[in-house]
Design an enzyme around this catalytic site. Structure first.
Site, PDB file in Angstrom:
ATOM      1  N   HIS A 124       0.820  -1.208   0.000  1.00 18.63           N
ATOM      2  CA  HIS A 124       0.000   0.000   0.000  1.00 18.63           C
ATOM      3  C   HIS A 124       0.855   1.259   0.000  1.00 18.63           C
ATOM      4  O   HIS A 124       0.399   2.327   0.378  1.00 18.63           O
ATOM      5  CB  HIS A 124      -0.964  -0.005   1.191  1.00 18.63           C
ATOM      6  N   VAL A 127      -4.811  -1.670  15.256  1.00 20.06           N
ATOM      7  CA  VAL A 127      -5.076  -2.812  14.381  1.00 20.06           C
ATOM      8  C   VAL A 127      -5.534  -2.269  13.023  1.00 20.06           C
ATOM      9  O   VAL A 127      -6.256  -1.266  12.961  1.00 20.06           O
ATOM     10  CB  VAL A 127      -6.133  -3.774  14.973  1.00 20.06           C
ATOM     11  N   GLY A 147       0.665  -2.870  16.255  1.00 12.51           N
ATOM     12  CA  GLY A 147       1.278  -1.575  15.956  1.00 12.51           C
ATOM     13  C   GLY A 147       2.756  -1.509  16.291  1.00 12.51           C
ATOM     14  O   GLY A 147       3.450  -0.575  15.897  1.00 12.51           O
TER      15      GLY A 147
END
Lengths: 335, 335
Positions: free
Chosen positions: A45, A173, A306
């Site tokens: 991404h 998350v 994270g």
């Protein structure tokens, strides 16, 4: 593999966006976030996805000259039309609006229609955390997965992020509702590997770890099987209905590459109901308890949601962002 | 199997609660919701669970004479101390407060600490839907599942519900974060059956469908593997931190049966940002598209989330609620 410094990656993508007539501030924002996604290890991404974004701009389904327009509002809830603008710009705008609303009302809720891929869900959770707020955000997608028990793709993998601020690194998350993306399956197939768990059905309807079988059948499984299937549908209903926009069904009827998405953003100004600052210690206790877990036979250590991205960020800041030579050449060739 | 009419089930449970000194309105509410859970097919969280609730009352960890007390509030967000009251009463109170807040602010957010098992998550999503609002609610639990990659149970299966009102039956997901409950594993083990998908790890760390192996190892898997593990942790952080109450880690340190839970409730008054009533048609289109799915080799038909419970409700209203003789005898013997 090349190792590209963060600033070089950002600058190169900004250069390309400017050739498309993108306003400077938007080119700055989009190139920064894409480079940051790669920097923090979300390569699919980040830079890897940039050529597709530019193609979508060239196709006219991502527009550079628009900003979200407010449709309706009541107290802490509002909906907007994203006018098919840049997904990252629209989503950051929506979260900023949530943060403003939460400053007044304790919570802000924004539904956004006619927007485009926001790239990485956690970006907007992180944005809230940096403002000292907790967040829940989700997006719908084109139909890309069968509902549980079905063979034809009518639900989306609708990414969801939930984020809570933390001094030692936000707890975040960021999960799509498919157990594996097509990208992950293709990567394993190229490497001749099986997936570590069942990844979907083969064409006879048997669960399989073989990525080639799942790619051929197009029968991805939802995360959590029937549970993720239902959760995906509800996230879609929330986003599509509250934004007065497209649900996954509607997106599936649009021609061309995925566009016209619906998203929901929430920021919660929880510090206003914690005047004695009790939350920090509770959070640290929960993180510490999780990290005390005994790893299983396959695992070296347990991390909190994270944690890993912070570690990858440190490494990639020092060593450069690993980018496939062909992808970097493709980015350089755009213009 | 006995088939108990809804009103008989409700009346019998109310009778028992009154013997414990439960105020009449609370006994009415709790017995109604427990009977309704069984009526709608959620047997594990209905009559079957009633003897445990009564035991928890007798143990003093569920208190009959208290109501939630407000801690802090700011605009649309508030937190409350549930004072270890009846979980169903506390949760319904919190959702009612959310609905009130959403009437004023468009959205209401309530975090509740020191409460007890709410039995069925969907109850509170349904409550919002009946008031014409959408809802998101979740609870934490005692530690009952290893985090992904761990062997010791330090996360909860933290149930989540998301609900959207619909004239032809609300769309509601109600899911815990474990793929299977111990109840489901034990039922299959008794019947000598394997689970239909991997249900956990055996003591050697291999994924298995054998319920006996998972019960022995206590290594349940989170729904969606690493994804549900992270989602579970974030739901816990939200509930525990925002209510200024216990996280799963804190609940694990309390003596005795599960109590002292933290929960979050949200109601969204989305009709206020839909003045032209566009949502209904969008929702019907999405539901219709889902129901047009082609069933796979193992499935007769595709349903929307929340559809099955309506059908079971109709059947059980007509035929009576199926209740195991031993459970019904145990309920009758309480007093």
């Amino acid at each position: 593999m090349l190792y590209i410094p963060f600033d070089d990656a950002r600058r190169e993508m900004k250069r390309v966006l400017l050739t498309r007539g993108c306003p400077d501030d938007k080119a700055q924002k989009v190139s920064y976030e894409l480079a940051r996604n790669s920097l923090e290890g979300v390569y699919t991404h980040g830079i890897n996805r940039f050529p597709r974004l530019v193609r979508n701009i060239d196709e006219g389904i991502v527009r550079l000259d628009v900003m979200p327009v407010k449709l309706h509002g009541f107290g802490a809830i509002e909906n907007y039309d994203g006018q098919l603008g840049l997904g990252i710009v629209n989503a950051a705008f929506a979260m900023e609006r949530c943060i403003d609303l939460a400053g007044t009302h304790g919570i802000g809720f924004v539904a956004l229609r006619n927007t485009n891929h926001w790239l990485r869900a956690a970006t907007y959770g992180d944005q809230a955390c940096e403002a000292g707020m907790a967040a829940i955000c989700f997006s719908n997608t084109m139909p890309n997965m069968p509902a549980w028990g079905a063979v034809d793709a009518r639900i989306g993998n609708n990414p969801l992020t939930i984020a809570f601020p933390r001094e030692g690194g936000h707890v975040i998350v960021d999960m799509a509702m498919s157990q594996f993306s097509y990208g992950a399956l293709e990567k394993a197939q190229l490497a001749g590997q099986q997936m570590p768990i069942d990844a979907g059905f083969d064409s006879q309807g048997q669960l399989t770890r073989d990525p080639a079988q799942v790619i051929a059948s197009k029968r991805l499984i939802p995360t959590g099987y029937w549970k993720g299937s239902a959760l995906s549908f509800l996230l879609d209903i929330f986003a599509g209905c509250m934004s007065l926009g497209n649900t996954v069904a509607g997106i599936g009827r649009l021609p061309g590459d995925e566009h016209g998405l619906s998203q929901v953003f929430m920021a919660i100004n929880y510090k206003k109901i914690d005047p004695d600052h009790l939350t920090g210690a509770t959070l640290e206790d929960a993180v510490a308890d999780l990290l005390r877990s005994t790893p299983d036979e396959h695992t070296e250590r347990i991390v909190f949601p994270g944690q890993r991205r912070q570690e990858i960020k440190r490494k990639n800041l020092a060593d450069g962002i690993p980018v496939d030579e062909r992808i970097w050449a493709a980015v350089k060739a755009l213009g």
